[in-house]
Design an enzyme around this catalytic site. Structure first.
Site, PDB file in Angstrom:
ATOM      1  N   GLY A  72       7.266 -48.357 -47.726  1.00 43.23           N
ATOM      2  CA  GLY A  72       6.312 -49.437 -47.958  1.00 43.23           C
ATOM      3  C   GLY A  72       4.889 -49.054 -47.618  1.00 43.23           C
ATOM      4  O   GLY A  72       3.953 -49.784 -47.952  1.00 43.23           O
ATOM      5  N   ALA A  73       4.702 -47.928 -46.946  1.00 42.01           N
ATOM      6  CA  ALA A  73       3.353 -47.492 -46.569  1.00 42.01           C
ATOM      7  C   ALA A  73       2.579 -47.029 -47.792  1.00 42.01           C
ATOM      8  O   ALA A  73       3.147 -46.538 -48.769  1.00 42.01           O
ATOM      9  CB  ALA A  73       3.431 -46.367 -45.549  1.00 42.01           C
ATOM     10  N   PRO A  76      -2.795 -42.428 -49.423  1.00 42.41           N
ATOM     11  CA  PRO A  76      -3.915 -42.118 -50.324  1.00 42.41           C
ATOM     12  C   PRO A  76      -3.578 -40.951 -51.246  1.00 42.41           C
ATOM     13  O   PRO A  76      -3.053 -39.929 -50.804  1.00 42.41           O
ATOM     14  CB  PRO A  76      -5.051 -41.763 -49.365  1.00 42.41           C
ATOM     15  CG  PRO A  76      -4.718 -42.509 -48.115  1.00 42.41           C
ATOM     16  CD  PRO A  76      -3.220 -42.455 -48.015  1.00 42.41           C
ATOM     17  N   ILE A  77      -3.894 -41.105 -52.518  1.00 40.23           N
ATOM     18  CA  ILE A  77      -3.454 -40.125 -53.522  1.00 40.23           C
ATOM     19  C   ILE A  77      -4.270 -38.839 -53.474  1.00 40.23           C
ATOM     20  O   ILE A  77      -3.827 -37.808 -53.967  1.00 40.23           O
ATOM     21  CB  ILE A  77      -3.474 -40.754 -54.935  1.00 40.23           C
ATOM     22  CG1 ILE A  77      -2.565 -39.964 -55.893  1.00 40.23           C
ATOM     23  CG2 ILE A  77      -4.892 -40.883 -55.470  1.00 40.23           C
ATOM     24  CD1 ILE A  77      -2.245 -40.692 -57.184  1.00 40.23           C
ATOM     25  N   GLY A  79      -6.106 -36.253 -50.685  1.00 39.52           N
ATOM     26  CA  GLY A  79      -6.296 -35.924 -49.279  1.00 39.52           C
ATOM     27  C   GLY A  79      -6.998 -34.595 -49.141  1.00 39.52           C
ATOM     28  O   GLY A  79      -7.152 -33.837 -50.108  1.00 39.52           O
ATOM     29  N   LEU A  80      -7.413 -34.302 -47.925  1.00 42.86           N
ATOM     30  CA  LEU A  80      -8.040 -33.017 -47.638  1.00 42.86           C
ATOM     31  C   LEU A  80      -6.980 -32.043 -47.161  1.00 42.86           C
ATOM     32  O   LEU A  80      -6.298 -32.289 -46.164  1.00 42.86           O
ATOM     33  CB  LEU A  80      -9.115 -33.169 -46.555  1.00 42.86           C
ATOM     34  CG  LEU A  80      -9.798 -31.845 -46.145  1.00 42.86           C
ATOM     35  CD1 LEU A  80     -10.730 -31.358 -47.249  1.00 42.86           C
ATOM     36  CD2 LEU A  80     -10.549 -32.008 -44.826  1.00 42.86           C
ATOM     37  N   ASP A 106      -4.260 -33.604 -44.506  1.00 43.44           N
ATOM     38  CA  ASP A 106      -3.002 -32.866 -44.478  1.00 43.44           C
ATOM     39  C   ASP A 106      -3.145 -31.627 -43.613  1.00 43.44           C
ATOM     40  O   ASP A 106      -4.092 -30.854 -43.774  1.00 43.44           O
ATOM     41  CB  ASP A 106      -2.593 -32.453 -45.897  1.00 43.44           C
ATOM     42  CG  ASP A 106      -1.293 -31.666 -45.915  1.00 43.44           C
ATOM     43  OD1 ASP A 106      -0.225 -32.301 -45.987  1.00 43.44           O
ATOM     44  OD2 ASP A 106      -1.344 -30.422 -45.833  1.00 43.44           O
ATOM     45  N   TYR A 111      -0.671 -23.689 -39.605  1.00 45.25           N
ATOM     46  CA  TYR A 111      -2.058 -23.399 -39.980  1.00 45.25           C
ATOM     47  C   TYR A 111      -2.895 -22.992 -38.759  1.00 45.25           C
ATOM     48  O   TYR A 111      -4.000 -22.470 -38.922  1.00 45.25           O
ATOM     49  CB  TYR A 111      -2.712 -24.599 -40.658  1.00 45.25           C
ATOM     50  CG  TYR A 111      -2.014 -25.097 -41.902  1.00 45.25           C
ATOM     51  CD1 TYR A 111      -1.057 -24.326 -42.568  1.00 45.25           C
ATOM     52  CD2 TYR A 111      -2.308 -26.359 -42.421  1.00 45.25           C
ATOM     53  CE1 TYR A 111      -0.416 -24.796 -43.699  1.00 45.25           C
ATOM     54  CE2 TYR A 111      -1.672 -26.832 -43.567  1.00 45.25           C
ATOM     55  CZ  TYR A 111      -0.724 -26.056 -44.189  1.00 45.25           C
ATOM     56  OH  TYR A 111      -0.086 -26.536 -45.311  1.00 45.25           O
ATOM     57  N   LYS A 140       3.428 -30.877 -40.342  1.00 43.42           N
ATOM     58  CA  LYS A 140       4.691 -30.270 -40.774  1.00 43.42           C
ATOM     59  C   LYS A 140       5.357 -29.508 -39.636  1.00 43.42           C
ATOM     60  O   LYS A 140       4.681 -28.817 -38.860  1.00 43.42           O
ATOM     61  CB  LYS A 140       4.447 -29.326 -41.957  1.00 43.42           C
ATOM     62  CG  LYS A 140       3.685 -29.971 -43.111  1.00 43.42           C
ATOM     63  CD  LYS A 140       3.393 -28.979 -44.217  1.00 43.42           C
ATOM     64  CE  LYS A 140       2.411 -29.566 -45.215  1.00 43.42           C
ATOM     65  NZ  LYS A 140       1.017 -29.545 -44.705  1.00 43.42           N
ATOM     66  N   HIS A 173       8.557 -28.153 -43.129  1.00 45.44           N
ATOM     67  CA  HIS A 173       7.683 -27.305 -43.934  1.00 45.44           C
ATOM     68  C   HIS A 173       8.453 -26.485 -44.977  1.00 45.44           C
ATOM     69  O   HIS A 173       7.989 -26.291 -46.098  1.00 45.44           O
ATOM     70  CB  HIS A 173       6.875 -26.372 -43.024  1.00 45.44           C
ATOM     71  CG  HIS A 173       5.560 -25.965 -43.582  1.00 45.44           C
ATOM     72  ND1 HIS A 173       4.430 -25.789 -42.818  1.00 45.44           N
ATOM     73  CD2 HIS A 173       5.166 -25.701 -44.846  1.00 45.44           C
ATOM     74  CE1 HIS A 173       3.414 -25.436 -43.577  1.00 45.44           C
ATOM     75  NE2 HIS A 173       3.837 -25.366 -44.813  1.00 45.44           N
TER      76      HIS A 173
END
Length: 378
Positions: A72-73, A76-77, A79-80, A106, A111, A140, A173
Site C-alpha cells: 500500500g506504500a 516515488p517512480i 529516485g537517486l 537508493d 556501495y 540492500k 541484493h
C-alpha cells in the site's frame, strides 16, 4: 463528485514543498488533485482510499509520479542512485537531489557510502526541507550477510550509518550468499566467489523478521530471476511477498518478460543502470553507448530533451521505477525533469527494439555459484 471539480491546486503538505507536486492518484478514473482550503478535512479520507488500493491507472496522457507497492506504500517512480558515487561527493549529491524534488534515495551496504548518504538525508531533515516520512529510503542486504543470524545486524549497521530508525524498502541484493567476513567478495583460487552454503529462502525468512521488528517497512529482492521469485512466492509459511525486484534494465536489456511476470504477481520493478552505466570501471572501448545512440538522440531532439531524460522517461511509461545515478547537480536536476513530456507509442516500440540482452553487470565473479541468476532466460 466534488473531487472532480476541485481547482488544480495541490495539498500543501511538506512532501511537496519542493519540486512539482505529484498527483494524489486516481479514483474511479478521476484525477485527485487538491481540495479547496475549506475542504482540507477530506484529505485523510482521500489518503485512506488510496491506501486501500481503491485507485485506477491514470488516464492516457497522464503519468503518476509514484508506484503503489503491494504493502500500500507509495514509492516515488524516480529516485537517486548512489552506486559508484565516490566518498566526498555523495553527501552533496543527496542534498542536491532532495533540493531538486527527489524523495527516493537508493543505496546499499556494498556501495560503502551509506554514512555519507545518511549525512545528506539528515542535513535536509534538520534544515526543515523534508520530514523523514516524506522520504523513501532503500538499502540492500549484501551477500556476506545471508546467514540468518547475520541479517538483522547487517540491517542495523545500515540504519546506524544512515542515522535512521527504519528503511522504507530493504532488498536482498543478490540471491547468492557469500562466505561471511570482512571481504565483500571472498574469492577462491579460481577467482570465483566462495559460497556460504545458505539458501535465499532461509535468508528471506530472516528478512521477514525485520518487518515484524519495525526496522523496515517492506522487503524485496534484487537480481532475482523468475524461477527464484517463484521459489519465494511458493515458500511454505511465506509471511510477506517481495514488494520489489530491482534489476539491471535499459533498452539494451529491456527485461520485457521479467517485467511482465513481476507485475503480474504484484511485484514492482526498479531499473538500475537505466543509462547503461557509462562510468562503469570495466567498460570496453567497443561497448555500445546508449547515450550516444543516434536513434535515442533523435528522439531526444524531437522532445527538446537529453538522451538521459528519454531513457528515464522510457522506464516511467512502462511503470518501472528508475534510479539514475549522478553526482552533478545540473544532471541530477535534469534527470528529474521527466514529467513534462511523453514518448509516443512508436517511440517506445523503437526503444524496446534496441534489446540485445546485453548486461552491464553480469557478475562474472559468481558464474559458478549455485544460485547465479543470469543463466535463466529471464
Amino acid at each position: 463528485m466534488i473531487l472532480r471539480s476541485a481547482p488544480p491546486v495541490y495539498f500543501k503538505t511538506s512532501r511537496w514543498i519542493l519540486g512539482p507536486p505529484p498527483p494524489l492518484g486516481y479514483l474511479n478514473g478521476c484525477r485527485l488533485k487538491a481540495l479547496p482550503y475549506y475542504l482540507r478535512f477530506l484529505e485523510p479520507v482521500v489518503n485512506h482510499l488510496l491506501c486501500l488500493g481503491l485507485t485506477c491507472p491514470p488516464p492516457a496522457g497522464e503519468m503518476a509520479t509514484t508506484v503503489t507497492l503491494n504493502t500500500g506504500a507509495q514509492m516515488p517512480i524516480v529516485g537517486l542512485g548512489t552506486w559508484k558515487s565516490p566518498p566526498g561527493k555523495v553527501c552533496e549529491a543527496v542534498k542536491a537531489a532532495i533540493s531538486a524534488g527527489y524523495r527516493h534515495i537508493d543505496g546499499a551496504y556494498v556501495y560503502q557510502n551509506e554514512a555519507e548518504v545518511g549525512q545528506g538525508v539528515n542535513a535536509k531533515i534538520k534544515d526543515g526541507v523534508v520530514k523523514r516520512e516524506d522520504l523513501f529510503i532503500v538499502s540492500k542486504l549484501w551477500c556476506t550477510f545471508h546467514e540468518k543470524s547475520l541479517v538483522r545486524q547487517a540491517c542495523e549497521k545500515t540504519l546506524s550509518d544512515l542515522q535512521l530508525d527504519y528503511l522504507d524498502l530493504y532488498l536482498m541484493h543478490y540471491p547468492m550468499g557469500f562466505k561471511a567476513g570482512s571481504d565483500l567478495f571472498p574469492l577462491d583460487s579460481a577467482g570465483q566467489t566462495i559460497s556460504d552454503d545458505t539458501h535465499f529462502l532461509d535468508t528471506w525468512g530472516a528478512m521477514e523478521e525485520l518487518v515484524d521488528a519495525g526496522l523496515v517497512k517492506a522487503i524485496g529482492v534484487s537480481n532475482f530471476n523468475k524461477e527464484q521469485i517463484e521459489a519465494i512466492l511458493n515458500k511454505p509459511g511465506l509471511k510477506y511477498k517481495p514488494a520489489n525486484n530491482q534489476v539491471e534494465c535499459h533498452p539494451y536489456l529491456s527485461q520485457e518478460k521479467l517485467l511482465k511476470f513481476c507485475q503480474s504477481q504484484g511485484i514492482t520493478v526498479t531499473a538500475y543502470s537505466p543509462l547503461g552505466s557509462p562510468d562503469r570501471p570495466w567498460a570496453k572501448p567497443d561497448d555500445p553507448s546508449l547515450l550516444e545512440d543516434p536513434k535515442i538522440k533523435a528522439i531526444a531532439e524531437k522532445h527538446n530533451k537529453t538522451s538521459a531524460q528519454v531513457l528515464i522517461r522510457f522506464q516511467i511509461q512502462r511503470n518501472v521505477i528508475v534510479i539514475p545515478k549522478s553526482i552533478t547537480p545540473q544532471r541530477i536536476q535534469e534527470n528529474f525533469q521527466v514529467f513534462d513530456f511523453e514518448l509516443t507509442t512508436e517511440e517506445i516500440k523503437t526503444i524496446v527494439g534496441f534489446n540485445r540482452n546485453w548486461r552491464v553487470c553480469p557478475m562474472q565473479l559468481s558464474l559458478k555459484h549455485a544460485d547465479y541468476p543470469f543463466n535463466a532466460e529471464f
